[in-house]
Scaffold this motif. Structure first.
Motif, PDB file in Angstrom:
ATOM      1  N   ALA A 261       0.807  -1.217   0.000  1.00  0.00           N
ATOM      2  CA  ALA A 261       0.000   0.000   0.000  1.00  0.00           C
ATOM      3  C   ALA A 261       0.843   1.271   0.000  1.00  0.00           C
ATOM      4  O   ALA A 261       0.351   2.354  -0.337  1.00  0.00           O
ATOM      5  CB  ALA A 261      -0.929  -0.009   1.218  1.00  0.00           C
ATOM      6  N   SER A 262       2.126   1.188   0.396  1.00  0.00           N
ATOM      7  CA  SER A 262       2.904   2.431   0.524  1.00  0.00           C
ATOM      8  C   SER A 262       4.388   2.148   0.281  1.00  0.00           C
ATOM      9  O   SER A 262       4.845   1.000   0.367  1.00  0.00           O
ATOM     10  CB  SER A 262       2.737   3.004   1.942  1.00  0.00           C
ATOM     11  OG  SER A 262       3.315   2.090   2.870  1.00  0.00           O
ATOM     12  N   LEU A 263       5.132   3.237   0.046  1.00  0.00           N
ATOM     13  CA  LEU A 263       6.586   3.103  -0.118  1.00  0.00           C
ATOM     14  C   LEU A 263       7.203   2.566   1.168  1.00  0.00           C
ATOM     15  O   LEU A 263       8.108   1.727   1.131  1.00  0.00           O
ATOM     16  CB  LEU A 263       7.196   4.477  -0.479  1.00  0.00           C
ATOM     17  CG  LEU A 263       8.722   4.533  -0.517  1.00  0.00           C
ATOM     18  CD1 LEU A 263       9.298   3.575  -1.550  1.00  0.00           C
ATOM     19  CD2 LEU A 263       9.196   5.960  -0.836  1.00  0.00           C
ATOM     20  N   GLU A 264       6.697   3.012   2.311  1.00  0.00           N
ATOM     21  CA  GLU A 264       7.240   2.547   3.598  1.00  0.00           C
ATOM     22  C   GLU A 264       7.085   1.032   3.715  1.00  0.00           C
ATOM     23  O   GLU A 264       8.006   0.330   4.150  1.00  0.00           O
ATOM     24  CB  GLU A 264       6.529   3.238   4.778  1.00  0.00           C
ATOM     25  CG  GLU A 264       6.903   4.703   4.969  1.00  0.00           C
ATOM     26  CD  GLU A 264       6.415   5.616   3.836  1.00  0.00           C
ATOM     27  OE1 GLU A 264       5.388   5.310   3.195  1.00  0.00           O
ATOM     28  OE2 GLU A 264       7.084   6.641   3.586  1.00  0.00           O
ATOM     29  N   GLU A 265       5.914   0.535   3.299  1.00  0.00           N
ATOM     30  CA  GLU A 265       5.685  -0.913   3.378  1.00  0.00           C
ATOM     31  C   GLU A 265       6.645  -1.655   2.438  1.00  0.00           C
ATOM     32  O   GLU A 265       7.193  -2.716   2.781  1.00  0.00           O
ATOM     33  CB  GLU A 265       4.227  -1.219   3.006  1.00  0.00           C
ATOM     34  CG  GLU A 265       3.751  -2.575   3.471  1.00  0.00           C
ATOM     35  CD  GLU A 265       2.342  -2.908   2.975  1.00  0.00           C
ATOM     36  OE1 GLU A 265       2.081  -4.095   2.755  1.00  0.00           O
ATOM     37  OE2 GLU A 265       1.514  -1.978   2.793  1.00  0.00           O
ATOM     38  N   ALA A 266       6.869  -1.076   1.260  1.00  0.00           N
ATOM     39  CA  ALA A 266       7.803  -1.695   0.302  1.00  0.00           C
ATOM     40  C   ALA A 266       9.196  -1.759   0.907  1.00  0.00           C
ATOM     41  O   ALA A 266       9.895  -2.782   0.813  1.00  0.00           O
ATOM     42  CB  ALA A 266       7.826  -0.878  -0.991  1.00  0.00           C
ATOM     43  N   MET A 267       9.597  -0.669   1.557  1.00  0.00           N
ATOM     44  CA  MET A 267      10.946  -0.628   2.122  1.00  0.00           C
ATOM     45  C   MET A 267      11.086  -1.588   3.303  1.00  0.00           C
ATOM     46  O   MET A 267      12.127  -2.235   3.467  1.00  0.00           O
ATOM     47  CB  MET A 267      11.308   0.813   2.511  1.00  0.00           C
ATOM     48  CG  MET A 267      11.537   1.671   1.268  1.00  0.00           C
ATOM     49  SD  MET A 267      11.713   3.428   1.583  1.00  0.00           S
ATOM     50  CE  MET A 267      13.074   3.476   2.677  1.00  0.00           C
ATOM     51  N   GLU A 268      10.038  -1.694   4.098  1.00  0.00           N
ATOM     52  CA  GLU A 268      10.090  -2.651   5.226  1.00  0.00           C
ATOM     53  C   GLU A 268      10.280  -4.080   4.717  1.00  0.00           C
ATOM     54  O   GLU A 268      11.032  -4.871   5.283  1.00  0.00           O
ATOM     55  CB  GLU A 268       8.790  -2.593   6.032  1.00  0.00           C
ATOM     56  CG  GLU A 268       8.805  -1.514   7.102  1.00  0.00           C
ATOM     57  CD  GLU A 268       7.409  -1.291   7.697  1.00  0.00           C
ATOM     58  OE1 GLU A 268       6.586  -2.236   7.719  1.00  0.00           O
ATOM     59  OE2 GLU A 268       7.146  -0.149   8.113  1.00  0.00           O
ATOM     60  N   LEU A 269       9.575  -4.379   3.638  1.00  0.00           N
ATOM     61  CA  LEU A 269       9.667  -5.717   3.040  1.00  0.00           C
ATOM     62  C   LEU A 269      11.109  -5.988   2.595  1.00  0.00           C
ATOM     63  O   LEU A 269      11.700  -7.034   2.903  1.00  0.00           O
ATOM     64  CB  LEU A 269       8.724  -5.753   1.834  1.00  0.00           C
ATOM     65  CG  LEU A 269       8.459  -7.068   1.153  1.00  0.00           C
ATOM     66  CD1 LEU A 269       7.542  -7.929   2.014  1.00  0.00           C
ATOM     67  CD2 LEU A 269       7.785  -6.816  -0.200  1.00  0.00           C
ATOM     68  N   ILE A 270      11.683  -5.043   1.865  1.00  0.00           N
ATOM     69  CA  ILE A 270      13.044  -5.235   1.336  1.00  0.00           C
ATOM     70  C   ILE A 270      14.043  -5.317   2.489  1.00  0.00           C
ATOM     71  O   ILE A 270      14.930  -6.181   2.502  1.00  0.00           O
ATOM     72  CB  ILE A 270      13.413  -4.077   0.373  1.00  0.00           C
ATOM     73  CG1 ILE A 270      12.464  -4.069  -0.830  1.00  0.00           C
ATOM     74  CG2 ILE A 270      14.865  -4.182  -0.081  1.00  0.00           C
ATOM     75  CD1 ILE A 270      12.596  -2.866  -1.736  1.00  0.00           C
ATOM     76  N   ASN A 271      13.864  -4.446   3.469  1.00  0.00           N
ATOM     77  CA  ASN A 271      14.824  -4.440   4.580  1.00  0.00           C
ATOM     78  C   ASN A 271      14.742  -5.708   5.426  1.00  0.00           C
ATOM     79  O   ASN A 271      15.715  -6.086   6.075  1.00  0.00           O
ATOM     80  CB  ASN A 271      14.622  -3.195   5.454  1.00  0.00           C
ATOM     81  CG  ASN A 271      15.106  -1.933   4.750  1.00  0.00           C
ATOM     82  OD1 ASN A 271      15.798  -2.022   3.731  1.00  0.00           O
ATOM     83  ND2 ASN A 271      14.759  -0.766   5.269  1.00  0.00           N
TER      84      ASN A 271
ATOM     85  N   ILE B 250      17.317   2.285   2.539  1.00  0.00           N
ATOM     86  CA  ILE B 250      17.182   0.890   2.120  1.00  0.00           C
ATOM     87  C   ILE B 250      18.450   0.126   2.507  1.00  0.00           C
ATOM     88  O   ILE B 250      19.566   0.637   2.369  1.00  0.00           O
ATOM     89  CB  ILE B 250      16.875   0.800   0.595  1.00  0.00           C
ATOM     90  CG1 ILE B 250      16.097  -0.442   0.302  1.00  0.00           C
ATOM     91  CG2 ILE B 250      18.109   0.914  -0.255  1.00  0.00           C
ATOM     92  CD1 ILE B 250      14.691  -0.435   0.781  1.00  0.00           C
ATOM     93  N   GLU B 251      18.279  -1.076   3.038  1.00  0.00           N
ATOM     94  CA  GLU B 251      19.439  -1.838   3.533  1.00  0.00           C
ATOM     95  C   GLU B 251      19.944  -2.800   2.470  1.00  0.00           C
ATOM     96  O   GLU B 251      19.841  -4.017   2.585  1.00  0.00           O
ATOM     97  CB  GLU B 251      19.048  -2.556   4.818  1.00  0.00           C
ATOM     98  CG  GLU B 251      18.738  -1.540   5.897  1.00  0.00           C
ATOM     99  CD  GLU B 251      18.635  -2.147   7.274  1.00  0.00           C
ATOM    100  OE1 GLU B 251      18.984  -3.314   7.446  1.00  0.00           O
ATOM    101  OE2 GLU B 251      18.189  -1.420   8.161  1.00  0.00           O
ATOM    102  N   VAL B 252      20.464  -2.191   1.440  1.00  0.00           N
ATOM    103  CA  VAL B 252      20.947  -2.933   0.279  1.00  0.00           C
ATOM    104  C   VAL B 252      22.218  -2.235  -0.190  1.00  0.00           C
ATOM    105  O   VAL B 252      22.313  -1.007  -0.132  1.00  0.00           O
ATOM    106  CB  VAL B 252      19.867  -2.920  -0.846  1.00  0.00           C
ATOM    107  CG1 VAL B 252      20.384  -3.531  -2.126  1.00  0.00           C
ATOM    108  CG2 VAL B 252      18.607  -3.655  -0.389  1.00  0.00           C
ATOM    109  N   GLY B 253      23.190  -3.008  -0.682  1.00  0.00           N
ATOM    110  CA  GLY B 253      24.494  -2.424  -1.012  1.00  0.00           C
ATOM    111  C   GLY B 253      24.555  -1.639  -2.310  1.00  0.00           C
ATOM    112  O   GLY B 253      25.391  -0.755  -2.458  1.00  0.00           O
ATOM    113  N   MET B 254      23.700  -1.980  -3.285  1.00  0.00           N
ATOM    114  CA  MET B 254      23.759  -1.298  -4.578  1.00  0.00           C
ATOM    115  C   MET B 254      22.345  -0.898  -4.998  1.00  0.00           C
ATOM    116  O   MET B 254      21.464  -1.756  -5.095  1.00  0.00           O
ATOM    117  CB  MET B 254      24.425  -2.208  -5.621  1.00  0.00           C
ATOM    118  CG  MET B 254      25.902  -2.452  -5.292  1.00  0.00           C
ATOM    119  SD  MET B 254      26.691  -3.737  -6.273  1.00  0.00           S
ATOM    120  CE  MET B 254      26.058  -5.226  -5.514  1.00  0.00           C
ATOM    121  N   VAL B 255      22.160   0.399  -5.210  1.00  0.00           N
ATOM    122  CA  VAL B 255      20.812   0.938  -5.387  1.00  0.00           C
ATOM    123  C   VAL B 255      20.726   1.676  -6.721  1.00  0.00           C
ATOM    124  O   VAL B 255      21.617   2.450  -7.067  1.00  0.00           O
ATOM    125  CB  VAL B 255      20.482   1.917  -4.230  1.00  0.00           C
ATOM    126  CG1 VAL B 255      19.055   2.437  -4.357  1.00  0.00           C
ATOM    127  CG2 VAL B 255      20.687   1.235  -2.880  1.00  0.00           C
TER     128      VAL B 255
END
Ligand code: NAD
Length: 498
Positions: free
Chosen positions: A394-404, A429-434
């Protein structure tokens, strides 16, 4: 049937050892037999590298770089032959193989700057009449263990830089597609590399374990799957070696409602299905923010997936070749079955894909799942095949929580026109390459490549400035030449400028 050997002391060497079949994944036929190194072969390679080390270490960096200039030229002149070998054994398309080689050559270009990157740092007058400097010294004999999916590029991430830093290198490439790797190593010798500075040893776990156990090998660079990366990091570290071990991935793209949809669809097609999804930076999940953009995405994506041109990689004008082995194909098919059983909606089904005249090839068609949930194995696991999962949030925050929350953190990207959203994403975002509107944000050779979380074990990323740090150790030298005829009394307080 040809036999693929090792390259030791600048020459092909067969030696003893078990044999493994190398396949043409487009036909399912055995194309060659590979000799898997035994302990004696490993010993020979290590002895050769050790013998070459003293002279190579003392070769001026500018002379080491001259070899790399000639190497770059030879790689470009032999581009088509290299791409053909990659395509024959890996299965990727010729155009994709050329792309991988070109990204590998970037690393050779970076290594050409050896005199500049090894300059060190100098400080005059750190105390009265005292100068200090830090220099980068080589480690000695170092080794690299590489995966099947980039038989040209990933080895080129490693040894050009390790070698110009003054080390000798032992490469253990993938046993699935060794021929292009060997040809490239031969070209480096043609460019003037002294024998023993690079040895290529083919093999499997036995060879890798011998490299881990050898006290002469000072550092290990690994690229491959996460369980093996962790094993090498733990076992190498336990023996006091320096280790960088790059592992697997599950790369998410976030699609915001304001994205340029046509460009996002093109980007996703290439990033999800290019190389049949067998890239550690492949996008395998699209997180759509809102149902409206998810529905619009599917409307555009589905016909393009159905229209993918799939066939033997060595034919021109294709989008996708086969998977690398029958085991890889069966694994991917197993995941598709599991996704259906778990209740995801299979929108495009790549199972049972047939290529005329290539009934025994390891083909799977482009596959798309919608309504994927975070507890399904098609979401949690790296499938490493042409399977794209759509997750709706539903939101960017939810997308980021999923990825993190995902165990991997290799690459990710966001499609949007909203700078504020993109900046938040890059920051948190907890990812090394964005990537921002860039689906495969593989850093250029003068930056470094590395994921976060269980996508990388170790502190330093691969190639670029981190690569220089990895393949060298610092030495700090402080120097004073007292004037003749002067004498200073002993000082018992700790020396300082205070
Ligand atoms: P893999 O882990 O099976 O093999 C990699 C290397 O490890 C090969 O040289 C292989 O011979 C060796 N090996 C395999 N099993 C071993 C064992 N039990 N003990 C010791 N050594 C062993 O990986 P792969 O299938 O060749 O490559 C695909 C994987 O590599 C994917 O997970 C992909 O994401 C990953 N990959 C990661 C990156 C990155 O930069 N993070 C880049 C490319 C590929």
């Amino acid at each position: 049937m040809s036999t693929i050997a090792h390259l030791i002391d600048g020459e092909r060497f067969i030696g003893e050892g078990r044999r493994a079949d190398v396949f043409n994944p487009s036909t399912g036929e055995v194309s060659a037999q590979l000799v898997l190194a035994d302990a004696a072969t490993l010993k020979k390679a290590i002895a050769s590298a050790q013998a070459a080390y003293p002279a190579w270490r003392n070769t001026p960096p500018a002379k080491r770089a001259q070899v790399m200039f000639r190497f770059k030229q030879l790689l470009e002149e032999n581009q088509d032959a290299i791409a053909e070998l990659i395509s024959l054994e890996h299965g990727k398309t010729l155009e994709d193989a050329v792309g991988e080689l070109k990204r590998g050559i970037e690393n050779v270009e970076y290594a050409c700057a050896a005199p500049e990157i090894l300059k060190g740092e100098h400080s005059r007058d750190v105390g009265p009449g005292v100068d200090a400097w830090s220099e980068f010294q080589p480690l000695g004999v170092v080794a690299g263990i590489t995966p099947f999916n980039f038989p040209a590029m990933v080895p080129l991430w490693m040894y050009p830089l390790a070698i110009v830093c003054g080390n000798c290198f032992i490469l253990k490439p993938s046993e699935r597609d060794p021929s292009s790797t060997l040809l490239i190593a031969e070209l480096l010798h043609k460019a003037g590399l002294p024998k023993g500075v690079l040895n290529v040893v083919n093999g499997d776990k036995e060879a890798v374990d011998a490299l881990i156990a050898a006290p002469e090998v000072k550092a290990l660079s690994f690229v491959g799957s996460t369980p093996i990366a962790e094993y090498i990091y733990v076992e190498g570290g336990r023996r006091g070696k320096r280790v960088q071990a790059l592992g697997g991935a599950k790369n998410h793209a976030v699609l915001l409602p304001d994205a340029d949809l046509n460009n996002a669809v093109s980007a996703l097609m290439g990033a999800a299905y290019g190389s049949c999804g067998e890239r550690c930076m492949a996008i395998s999940v699209v997180v759509c923010v809102g149902d409206a953009i998810a529905d619009a995405l599917l409307d555009k994506l589905v016909p393009q997936i159905r229209a993918l041109k799939v066939g033997p990689g060595t034919s021109r004008g294709l989008d996708m070749g086969p998977l690398v082995t029958s085991a890889a194909r069966d694994r991917v098919l197993g995941y598709i079955d599991a996704g259906v059983a778990a209740g995801a909606e299979l929108v495009v089904d790549g199972r049972g894909y047939k290529v005329a005249g290539h009934d025994k090839g390891y083909f799977v068609g482009g596959t798309l799942f919608d309504h994927v949930k975070s507890d399904m194995s098609i979401y949690t696991d790296e499938i490493f095949g042409p399977v794209l999962c759509v997750v709706r949030v539903a939101s960017l925050e939810e997308a980021m929580e999923l990825i993190n929350a995902h165990e991997y953190g290799n690459g990710t990207c966001i499609f949007t026109r909203d700078g504020e959203a993109a900046r938040l994403f890059c920051d948190e975002i907890e990812v090394g390459m964005v990537g921002v509107n860039v689906p495969l944000p593989v850093p250029v050779a003068y930056h470094s490549f590395g994921g976060w979380k269980r996508s990388l074990f170790g502190d330093l990323h691969a190639y670029g400035p981190d690569g220089v740090r990895f393949y060298t150790r610092r030495k700090a030298i402080t120097q004073r030449w007292p004037k003749r005829q002067t004498h200073e009394a002993a000082q018992f307080a700790f020396p300082s400028n205070g």
